[in-house]
Design an enzyme around this catalytic site. Structure first.
Site, mmCIF file in Angstrom:
data_model
loop_
_atom_site.group_PDB
_atom_site.id
_atom_site.type_symbol
_atom_site.label_atom_id
_atom_site.label_comp_id
_atom_site.label_asym_id
_atom_site.label_seq_id
_atom_site.Cartn_x
_atom_site.Cartn_y
_atom_site.Cartn_z
ATOM 1 C CG ASP A 110 -0.273 -0.146 2.549
ATOM 2 O OD1 ASP A 110 0.957 0.062 2.624
ATOM 3 O OD2 ASP A 110 -0.957 -0.475 3.532
ATOM 4 C CG ASN B 119 -8.983 -0.329 11.664
ATOM 5 O OD1 ASN B 119 -8.096 -1.061 11.243
ATOM 6 N ND2 ASN B 119 -9.319 0.800 11.075
ATOM 7 C CG HIS C 252 -5.915 -1.335 8.549
ATOM 8 N ND1 HIS C 252 -5.964 -0.342 9.491
ATOM 9 C CD2 HIS C 252 -4.609 -1.440 8.203
ATOM 10 C CE1 HIS C 252 -4.748 0.129 9.697
ATOM 11 N NE2 HIS C 252 -3.911 -0.518 8.936
ATOM 12 C CD GLU D 122 -8.437 2.059 7.248
ATOM 13 O OE1 GLU D 122 -8.636 1.266 8.198
ATOM 14 O OE2 GLU D 122 -7.687 3.048 7.342
HETATM 15 C C1 GLP Z 1 -0.596 0.609 8.425
HETATM 16 C C2 GLP Z 1 -0.271 -0.046 7.080
HETATM 17 C C3 GLP Z 1 -0.401 -1.532 7.133
HETATM 18 C C4 GLP Z 1 0.175 -2.000 8.446
HETATM 19 C C5 GLP Z 1 -0.724 -1.582 9.570
HETATM 20 C C6 GLP Z 1 -0.226 -1.914 10.961
HETATM 21 O O1 GLP Z 1 -1.522 1.622 8.284
HETATM 22 N N1 GLP Z 1 -1.027 0.475 5.981
HETATM 23 O O2 GLP Z 1 0.247 -2.109 6.009
HETATM 24 O O3 GLP Z 1 0.296 -3.394 8.441
HETATM 25 O O4 GLP Z 1 -1.079 -0.217 9.452
HETATM 26 O O5 GLP Z 1 0.735 -0.992 11.396
HETATM 27 P P1 GLP Z 1 1.633 -1.230 12.692
HETATM 28 O O6 GLP Z 1 2.532 -2.348 12.373
HETATM 29 O O7 GLP Z 1 2.370 0.071 12.876
HETATM 30 O O8 GLP Z 1 0.716 -1.525 13.816
#
Ligand code: GLP
Length: 239
Positions: free
Chosen positions: A67, A132, A134, A139
């Site tokens: 992403d 959440n 995602h 999302e």
């Molecule tokens: C982000 C990214 C995801 C990631 C997720 C978890 O927004 N778009 O690819 O896996 O959130 O992030 P974190 O590892 O900082 O909890």
């Protein structure tokens, strides 16, 4: 679905690096999907260490971000391109992010997904999970058959990136993401989750109903998915 529970983040990083190195060893010109966020930072540091020590070679592998934000400048602080430049200093055949500054984000991410398909798809897609539920930037509300597209980011996801962008008001309100259907086309999926903050969503995603409310729950439709968890993230799973 396999659930692998390790005692702590360091052990998770070692196992995740093992999984990536195994795929690359079996097929050096492999194609990987890679996440950003806090979760994979130690895994990427471990990969860097192995490459520097001569224990791993990813120079023929292609890596694709799953992403990206939609931002005025491609490598603005906070973008995934900036994240990879900082946290994954390994020589790949190519390490590609969608262009955050593309004038048509939908066309950009569709072309990006097309480039992955052109290479034969992702052999291994590594994912994190948001609190959440995602995955990538799919999302809550993302359907199982969703494809690469631009998306409105939730307040929760934007807040999680405030520090990286310098302040909340600088966090873009739009992202680009591979869709759930694109992610499910990967030959293998490795989802990593660490820490108590992820334990409730991990339980719902793994043991609750499959639902667009929790996009990570769609991973249960995949034949080869591993949930790699530390003990804290696994704490609420029921036997
Ligand atoms: C982000 C990214 C995801 C990631 C997720 C978890 O927004 N778009 O690819 O896996 O959130 O992030 P974190 O590892 O900082 O909890």
């Amino acid at each position: 679905m396999r659930i692998q529970i390790e005692p702590d983040e360091l052990a998770v990083a070692a196992r995740a690096a093992d999984a990536i190195c195994d795929v690359v060893r079996a097929s050096p010109s492999t194609t990987l999907g890679l996440p950003t966020g806090a979760t994979p930072v130690r895994t990427y540091a471990e990969l860097e260490r192995r490459v520097a020590a001569g224990d791993a070679d990813l120079s023929r592998a292609s890596a694709f971000a799953v992403d990206e934000f939609v931002a005025p400048v491609r490598e603005a602080p906070g973008t995934n391109a900036a994240f990879f430049a900082r946290h994954l200093r390994i020589r790949f055949h190519e390490l590609r992010c969608p262009d955050a500054a593309a004038t048509d984000p939908d066309a950009e991410i569709r072309a990006f997904a097309g480039a992955i398909r052109h290479l034969g798809g992702l052999d291994l897609c590594v994912l994190g999970i948001g609190v959440n539920g995602h995955i990538a930037f799919n999302e809550p509300g993302a359907a199982a058959d969703s494809r690469a597209r631009s998306v409105a980011l939730t307040a929760e996801s934007r807040a999680a990136h405030a520090e990286a962008f310098g302040s909340l008001d600088r966090v873009p309100s739009t992202g680009m993401t591979l869709g759930i259907a694109d992610l499910l086309e990967s030959r293998r999926i490795l989802l990593i989750a660490q820490g108590h903050a992820k334990s409730a969503i991990v339980r719902v995603a793994v043991q609750g109903p499959e639902s667009a409310d929790v996009p990570a729950s769609w991973l249960r439709r995949h034949a080869d998915v591993t949930w790699l968890l530390d003990a804290a993230a696994a704490a609420q799973l029921c036997d």
